[in-house]
Every structure is written in C-alpha cells, then in structure tokens.
Design a protein around this motif. Structure first.
Motif, PDB file in Angstrom:
ATOM      1  N   SER A 171     -12.253   5.994   9.100  1.00  0.00           N
ATOM      2  CA  SER A 171     -11.913   5.661   7.707  1.00  0.00           C
ATOM      3  C   SER A 171     -13.106   5.938   6.785  1.00  0.00           C
ATOM      4  O   SER A 171     -12.940   6.474   5.686  1.00  0.00           O
ATOM      5  CB  SER A 171     -11.488   4.195   7.621  1.00  0.00           C
ATOM      6  N   GLY A 191     -17.287  -1.064   2.371  1.00  0.00           N
ATOM      7  CA  GLY A 191     -17.038  -1.697   1.064  1.00  0.00           C
ATOM      8  C   GLY A 191     -18.214  -1.519   0.127  1.00  0.00           C
ATOM      9  O   GLY A 191     -18.050  -1.127  -1.038  1.00  0.00           O
ATOM     10  N   PHE A 237      -8.576   4.478  -4.355  1.00  0.00           N
ATOM     11  CA  PHE A 237      -9.238   5.091  -3.194  1.00  0.00           C
ATOM     12  C   PHE A 237      -8.393   4.819  -1.950  1.00  0.00           C
ATOM     13  O   PHE A 237      -7.921   3.719  -1.757  1.00  0.00           O
ATOM     14  CB  PHE A 237     -10.630   4.480  -2.972  1.00  0.00           C
ATOM     15  N   GLY A 238      -8.287   5.810  -1.108  1.00  0.00           N
ATOM     16  CA  GLY A 238      -7.588   5.611   0.169  1.00  0.00           C
ATOM     17  C   GLY A 238      -6.091   5.454   0.023  1.00  0.00           C
ATOM     18  O   GLY A 238      -5.489   4.572   0.621  1.00  0.00           O
ATOM     19  N   GLU A 249       0.844  -1.197   0.000  1.00  0.00           N
ATOM     20  CA  GLU A 249       0.000   0.000   0.000  1.00  0.00           C
ATOM     21  C   GLU A 249       0.884   1.253   0.000  1.00  0.00           C
ATOM     22  O   GLU A 249       0.622   2.220  -0.713  1.00  0.00           O
ATOM     23  CB  GLU A 249      -0.922  -0.067   1.228  1.00  0.00           C
ATOM     24  N   LEU A 263     -14.192  -5.472   3.857  1.00  0.00           N
ATOM     25  CA  LEU A 263     -14.354  -4.461   2.811  1.00  0.00           C
ATOM     26  C   LEU A 263     -14.631  -5.180   1.483  1.00  0.00           C
ATOM     27  O   LEU A 263     -15.522  -4.785   0.726  1.00  0.00           O
ATOM     28  CB  LEU A 263     -13.075  -3.629   2.707  1.00  0.00           C
ATOM     29  N   TRP A 290      -8.773   0.228  -7.120  1.00  0.00           N
ATOM     30  CA  TRP A 290      -7.984  -0.178  -5.942  1.00  0.00           C
ATOM     31  C   TRP A 290      -8.441   0.620  -4.744  1.00  0.00           C
ATOM     32  O   TRP A 290      -8.732   1.810  -4.866  1.00  0.00           O
ATOM     33  CB  TRP A 290      -6.510   0.102  -6.261  1.00  0.00           C
ATOM     34  N   VAL A 291      -8.539  -0.046  -3.606  1.00  0.00           N
ATOM     35  CA  VAL A 291      -8.960   0.676  -2.399  1.00  0.00           C
ATOM     36  C   VAL A 291      -8.203   0.182  -1.175  1.00  0.00           C
ATOM     37  O   VAL A 291      -7.921  -1.015  -1.033  1.00  0.00           O
ATOM     38  CB  VAL A 291     -10.498   0.590  -2.182  1.00  0.00           C
ATOM     39  N   HIS A 292      -7.838   1.141  -0.338  1.00  0.00           N
ATOM     40  CA  HIS A 292      -7.225   0.822   0.947  1.00  0.00           C
ATOM     41  C   HIS A 292      -7.997   1.568   2.029  1.00  0.00           C
ATOM     42  O   HIS A 292      -8.274   2.753   1.899  1.00  0.00           O
ATOM     43  CB  HIS A 292      -5.757   1.272   0.950  1.00  0.00           C
ATOM     44  N   SER A 293      -8.367   0.846   3.091  1.00  0.00           N
ATOM     45  CA  SER A 293      -9.029   1.496   4.222  1.00  0.00           C
ATOM     46  C   SER A 293      -8.144   1.403   5.460  1.00  0.00           C
ATOM     47  O   SER A 293      -7.601   2.397   5.919  1.00  0.00           O
ATOM     48  CB  SER A 293     -10.400   0.869   4.464  1.00  0.00           C
ATOM     49  N   LEU A 294      -7.969   0.204   5.996  1.00  0.00           N
ATOM     50  CA  LEU A 294      -7.208   0.024   7.231  1.00  0.00           C
ATOM     51  C   LEU A 294      -6.324  -1.216   7.123  1.00  0.00           C
ATOM     52  O   LEU A 294      -6.284  -1.878   6.092  1.00  0.00           O
ATOM     53  CB  LEU A 294      -8.161  -0.134   8.420  1.00  0.00           C
ATOM     54  N   PHE A 295      -5.654  -1.509   8.216  1.00  0.00           N
ATOM     55  CA  PHE A 295      -4.764  -2.678   8.265  1.00  0.00           C
ATOM     56  C   PHE A 295      -5.574  -3.983   8.235  1.00  0.00           C
ATOM     57  O   PHE A 295      -5.324  -4.883   7.440  1.00  0.00           O
ATOM     58  CB  PHE A 295      -3.944  -2.590   9.566  1.00  0.00           C
ATOM     59  N   GLU A 296      -6.582  -4.057   9.141  1.00  0.00           N
ATOM     60  CA  GLU A 296      -7.211  -5.345   9.408  1.00  0.00           C
ATOM     61  C   GLU A 296      -8.546  -5.570   8.712  1.00  0.00           C
ATOM     62  O   GLU A 296      -9.124  -6.636   8.840  1.00  0.00           O
ATOM     63  CB  GLU A 296      -7.390  -5.522  10.917  1.00  0.00           C
ATOM     64  N   ASN A 297      -9.078  -4.569   8.006  1.00  0.00           N
ATOM     65  CA  ASN A 297     -10.463  -4.723   7.548  1.00  0.00           C
ATOM     66  C   ASN A 297     -10.609  -4.973   6.054  1.00  0.00           C
ATOM     67  O   ASN A 297     -11.694  -4.800   5.517  1.00  0.00           O
ATOM     68  CB  ASN A 297     -11.300  -3.497   7.956  1.00  0.00           C
ATOM     69  N   SER A 319     -17.000  -2.255   8.314  1.00  0.00           N
ATOM     70  CA  SER A 319     -16.123  -2.436   7.157  1.00  0.00           C
ATOM     71  C   SER A 319     -16.903  -2.932   5.946  1.00  0.00           C
ATOM     72  O   SER A 319     -16.642  -2.529   4.809  1.00  0.00           O
ATOM     73  CB  SER A 319     -15.002  -3.418   7.483  1.00  0.00           C
ATOM     74  N   ALA A 341      -9.861   3.690 -10.480  1.00  0.00           N
ATOM     75  CA  ALA A 341      -9.319   4.781  -9.676  1.00  0.00           C
ATOM     76  C   ALA A 341      -8.822   4.186  -8.364  1.00  0.00           C
ATOM     77  O   ALA A 341      -9.282   3.122  -7.950  1.00  0.00           O
ATOM     78  CB  ALA A 341     -10.408   5.818  -9.413  1.00  0.00           C
TER      79      ALA A 341
END
Lengths: 295, 378
Positions: B92, B66, B206-207, A49, A75, A64-71, B62, B204
């Motif tokens: 988040s 999503g 995200f985050g 990431e 997601l 592509w998506v990143h939210s947190l470490f563990e979720n 979460s 795209a």
C-alpha cells in the motif's frame, strides 16, 4: 424536511453509488456536515470506500485517504502526528470504518491508537455484518442474525455467537469521549460529532446504520429502524465523557422487539419462535437495566 | 574523523541527521538497537521527531504511511517476521507513493524460528514496489540511508535499506560519520508539493477504488516510474560521491576486479566483504548488487559480458526454485550472456560463510550441472 435533506452538501457530493435507502450514506451526509472542511478523513475498506471513491469521481470534499481494511486507525495516528509536526493546530483527524474493520480485523490496531492517546475521532458505522463482501458474520453480528456465514437452517438459527460489546471495550481504554447512536437520530449524530470535536485525544462514536440488502429491509426504513433499535432497548444510545455516562436516550416504555425484528429478513426465522424471541426480548431488558435506560 | 561505533548506532545517528518528523517502530531482533537509540535521542532532547510506540510492525508501517501522506519525512525499521507482518502495508505504501525510508536488519524467516542473518525477509518483498538497497558494511549503511531519503523524495517511492542482521547491525566498525551541516546541504528539509499530501486547504482523495477500466494502466504507469528511478539512484550516488568523497560503484552495481576475469561471483550485502577477502590470491571478479529493485539489468549485462562462469551467491532460497538473486541473474542473462550461471546457497540462518566456503564456490562453478549448490563451511 425533504428539501433540507436534499440541499447539496459539498463535503459529501451526490453521484456516489450507495444503494437506495443506505443508512450509512445518509449518516455520512450528516457527519461530514458536522465536521466541516478542516479535517482529514481516513476510510477503512468497505462499502463507503467503494461507493464514494471510484477513481476519477470522488464524492469527498474533505481530504480523504484509504489504504487498507484494517489499518485506518494507525494511519490516522500517523496523520495526526504529521499535522502536529507541521505546526497545523486546526486540522483534525477522523477515522471511519464499518463493524468488520472495527470489531474484527482492525480491533488490535484501534486499541493501539487508543493506548497512545492519539488525537483521533474514530467513527464506526455498525451495520452488524460484512455487507460489502456479501453479508458475512462479524464480531458485531447479533445472536440469531441470518448471514451468509451464519445461515439460519433446519438445525440452527442464524448466528450462534453474541455481539461484542465495543462500548465496554472502548470505555476500558479510558477514552475522553465515547458515544453510541443510530441512523434514526440524524440531529443526535450531528450533535455528538460536534461535541466529540470539542475534546482532544482518543474518541469513539458507534452508529447503528441500516443496510437494505444485508438486513433485508425496504428502502424507506433506515430512520424508522434506527429509532426502533433504540426504542426496543436493543441498541442503547449513550454518551460518556471521561468514562461517566452523561446522557442516554431513555427507554421508559420499551417497544416489543418484534416491532424492530419483523422488518428485517435477517431475523424472520425467529419471528414465530417464542423461545428465541424471548431471548432477544431478554437482551433488550438486560440493556435497559445495565445502562438504566428506564430511569 | 572516524569513530568506532556499532552499526545500529551509526544508522540511528544518520537517521537523526536526516531529520525525520515521525519515527515509529516495533521491537524485533536484530533491528531493535536502531530504534532504541532513536528513542533515546528523543528522550535526551537531541531530536524533535515524534516517536510513536506501535503495538505491531503492521501498525508501525501504517503510522509512517499516515505521517508520510501527512507531508512529513518518516522512518521505520524492522526485520524478518516484522517485515513479513508489514507486507500488506508495504504494498500500500508503494502504491500510494509515500517516500518512507525503512531499514531492514536482514534476518532468517520462521519456521523454524531463527534470529540470525540471511536475506530471505526482504527478498520476499521484492514485488512490492519498494526500492531495495543493500549495504556491504556500516560505512555504506550510513551513506545509503542519506541517499535513500533523497531518492525516495525525488521519485516518490519508498526505499528499504538492507543491512545484514548482527553481521552489520551489531558489529563495531570504524566509520566516517558526516556532520549535520553536510547532511543538511545534501538533503534539504522535505517539502512536498501542493496536492501531494493530505491538506484541508487543498482537499484531494488518496487511495481511491479503481475498477478494471484503469487499474492495469495505473500499475503499468507505476512500473514505468519505478524503472525510471534507476536514473535518479545513479544521479544521487554520483552527487553523494562528489560531496562526501566516497564512491561505491554507480549506485546500482559495483564491479571489483579488472573486468576480464573468467569467474565472477555475484552477491549482495556484507558477504561482498568476505568475497573481497577471499579474492586475495584467487583470480575472480565480484559483481556487487547494490540496488536489487529496480534491478539494474543493463549494468549487470555490461559487467558480466566477458565472464565465462557466473556464481550467484545467495543467502535466500525460493522454495521449489533456487537462490533468489540467481533467478534474477538468469532472467537478465537469457539470450544475452554467454557465461554459465550457477546458483549457490550459503549462510542461511546465520550459518558461517568462511573463506573456505568461497573457495568451494570458485571450484564448483565450473561444474556443468544446473543443480543448486548448498555450500557449508568445513
């Protein structure tokens, strides 16, 4: 071969900031190619990431998506549900994380996703410690490995814990498809990813990926070490469909574990320690017997 | 037509009419009746959302993150420890600008464990970037949930609708439930614009990972957008009042009284109903805070400009400081209000808030000390 590797892959673009010789970045090149463009990638926090998504300079050609470490697993569940709800029948969801995200902090959430039977392929890049934060021990760290939280010192010999068996854990969830491989086998990675995408429901691929600073290796060792991990019996390369072992990388003449360990500073303290070396050799033997790698 | 139904059922029926595509939640008292009803509607074929069983509130939050980023209207509900377990995801969700609606059935926080009502849970999330609305009664719970989606999707911030646990969620009240057609006309289907959801035809990222070069700038931009959402909250409230014939203040605050009262009690949620009851025969004004975040600074200053004694009645406490709403009022008033503000803490963990409690507050507010007053029923 080099020209083949260097060919531009628009799904994982150059310019990212992974270390030279990173086993994971090389693996991602092949995974993105095998997946094609009609996917959504969910990334857990970790090296990939950080080196691929620096704001304004994303390397990703897929959504592509990143939210947190563990979720990242839940997601992915939510995204798969949204795709279904939108009537999108082609786009698939792929979740990826390191061993810290998979074996430790996201463990329960991955179990929840597998229980629900969500149509998500989970890929674990297993470099056997928290490399992004500076090489701390994870649930995947092998016995005796030197990390910054399991230092080999005068009194102990690196990690006193044992690597969690995620293969058994994954199988216990009744996954449609489950495979392991290493960054020594790039064609195998692509084939397994393609095969995984022929199934629906929960799927898991765990790939041993080398880490130059974390393992203390040379920059040109990723492929060789990936192969040696399998050839010694220390990292069984397996493929399961509906719980049945359908393919395995044979280890008929296992190489001595020293051949794998000696290139890595994380194990250097046991290289001249016959007792501990024998224990690691025994682990390789147990793996070979457990999965019938010699047959 | 009015129906006498349970608060949780009123919310569940309202959410069904808002037509989310994905619902996910984890059981926790006193929120459970809402999500049980939503599961039942699905089981009976009355709703076509996907209902995802989560193994924790952390997972539920979460999952809806999503699905929201996947471009689908999404819903979850929680309380107390569940909301606290969601904390990391809530931040988040706000940062990723996912327009999720969450019902919080407000409940006390452990330890010691207590399942009854106060408002500590949601107020602990006040810095997360969620719009926070508070319901006085079950009619307002219905109305605010419909408005919540409209606001969330317009400003791209998540909205938390707060209703006092048990006091509202488990109470049967006569409510006017709108029809599906009315809701559809007010809240059209959610269609995010291209580039605002995960789409393989328009890839795209995200985050992403943001360095010191732009992180602060991005947070400041988010802050500006968040403050700006007050205009939309007011606009949606006005439109709602016009279409449904029900008006509760301007969407941000509501003043109950002539506006010339010396004593004004400031509160949020179901306690405002108790204040209305207590007001009979006693001369004080009530300032009801409907939107706690973003905080309606200007509206509060305007409504309190004539007050001499301001009693802030909190069902929460910031350890080492005072009631959380009281702190907020003091921030807003600093150098701008002549009235004296005093913090009253009541009703923690379900302690009764009687008319006697309110009478004590009205008496004590004129005491010129800065101590927090912990007020118990007789």
């Amino acid at each position: 071969m080099p020209e083949k590797i260097l060919k531009h892959n628009p799904l994982f673009n150059p310019g990212h900031t992974a270390c030279a010789g990173c086993g994971q970045a090389m693996t991602i090149q092949h995974i993105t190619k095998a997946l094609g463009s009609d996917v959504v990638i969910v990334n857990a926090t970790g090296c990939s990431e950080v080196y691929s998504s620096k704001y304004g300079e994303s390397a990703w050609g897929q959504p592509w998506v990143h939210s947190l470490f563990e979720n990242s697993a839940p997601l992915g569940s939510g995204i798969a549900a949204a795709l279904h709800q939108r009537g999108n029948k082609t786009t698939r969801v792929v979740v990826q994380g390191g061993d810290g995200a998979t074996f430790d902090i996201g463990f329960g959430l991955i179990s929840g996703m597998w229980e629900r039977g969500d149509d998500v392929l989970y890929i674990c890049y297993d470099n056997e410690a928290y490399m992004n934060t500076g090489v701390q021990s994870s649930g995947s760290t092998p016995h005796f490995a030197n990390t910054t939280t399991t230092p080999a010192g005068k009194k102990n010999h690196g990690s006193q814990q044992y690597k969690k068996n995620m293969i058994d854990v994954a199988l216990a969830h009744g996954l449609r498809y489950m495979a392991t491989t290493t960054c020594g086998y790039l064609d195998d990675i692509e084939n397994k990813v393609r095969k995984a995408m022929t199934f629906s429901g929960p799927r898991y691929i765990q790939i041993l990926t080398t880490c130059v600073p974390g393992w203390g290796t040379k920059e040109d060792m990723a492929v060789d070490l990936g192969k040696l991990a399998s050839e010694t019996g220390l990292y069984p390369v397996l493929e399961y469909i509906d719980g049945a072992l359908v393919n395995k990388m044979k280890v008929t003449k296992p190489k001595p574990v020293e051949e794998y360990l000696k290139h890595q500073k994380r194990f250097i303290h046991i290289i001249k320690d016959p007792e501990r070396l024998a224990w690691v050799q025994g682990l390789a033997k147990r793996n070979i017997n457990k999965y019938g790698l010699d047959k | 037509m009015k129906n006498i139904i349970e608060g949780s059922r009123a919310v569940a029926l309202t959410i069904k009419m808002c037509k989310p595509g994905v619902v996910s939640a984890y059981p926790i008292t006193p929120q459970t009746h809402i999500v049980e009803d939503l599961a039942r509607f699905k089981a009976d074929g009355e709703a076509d959302y996907q209902y995802l069983i989560a193994e924790s509130e952390f997972a539920a939050a979460s999952i809806v993150l999503g699905s929201s980023l996947g471009g689908v209207r999404s819903y979850t509900a929680s309380s107390s420890q569940g909301l606290l377990l969601m904390t990391e995801v809530l931040f988040s969700i706000a940062g990723l600008r996912a327009p999720i609606v969450l019902t919080c059935a407000n409940r006390a926080i452990s330890s010691p464990i207590n399942i009854w009502n106060d408002q500590q849970d949601a107020l602990t999330m006040r810095d997360s970037g969620w719009i926070m609305l508070y319901c006085e009664d079950n009619q307002e719970a219905i109305d605010l949930h419909i408005q919540a989606y409209k606001i969330a999707e317009a400003v791209k911030f998540p909205v938390m609708v707060n209703m006092d646990g048990f006091i509202l969620t488990h109470t049967y009240e006569p409510v006017d439930l709108p029809g599906q057609k009315e809701v559809d006309a007010f809240l059209p289907a959610y269609k995010p614009k291209r580039g605002f959801y995960l789409d393989s035809k328009n890839p795209a990222s995200f985050g992403p990972f943001v360095t010191p070069t732009t992180y602060m700038e991005q947070r400041q931009e988010m802050f500006g957008d968040f403050i700006g959402s007050k205009t939309v909250i007011k606009k949606v409230a006005a439109e709602f009042a016009k279409k449904f014939g029900r008006k509760q203040g301007d969407g941000l605050v509501e003043y109950i009284g002539s506006g010339n009262e010396d004593v004004v009690l400031v509160a949020m949620g179901s306690i405002v109903g108790t204040l209305r009851e207590s007001k009979k025969g006693v001369n004080f004004g009530i300032l009801k805070i409907k939107t706690f975040r973003p905080f309606p600074d200007e509206e509060v200053l305007k409504k309190l400009s004539k007050a001499k004694y301001i009693a802030v009645v909190d069902k929460s406490i910031s350890m080492g400081a005072e009631g959380i709403l009281a702190m907020e009022l003091k921030r807003v008033s600093c150098g701008r209000l002549k009235g004296r503000i005093k913090s009253f803490v009541v009703g923690l963990g379900g302690k009764d808030i009687t008319i006697g409690v309110i009478e004590k507050i009205v008496k004590e507010v004129k005491k010129s000390d800065d101590k927090i007053a912990w007020v118990y029923p007789e």
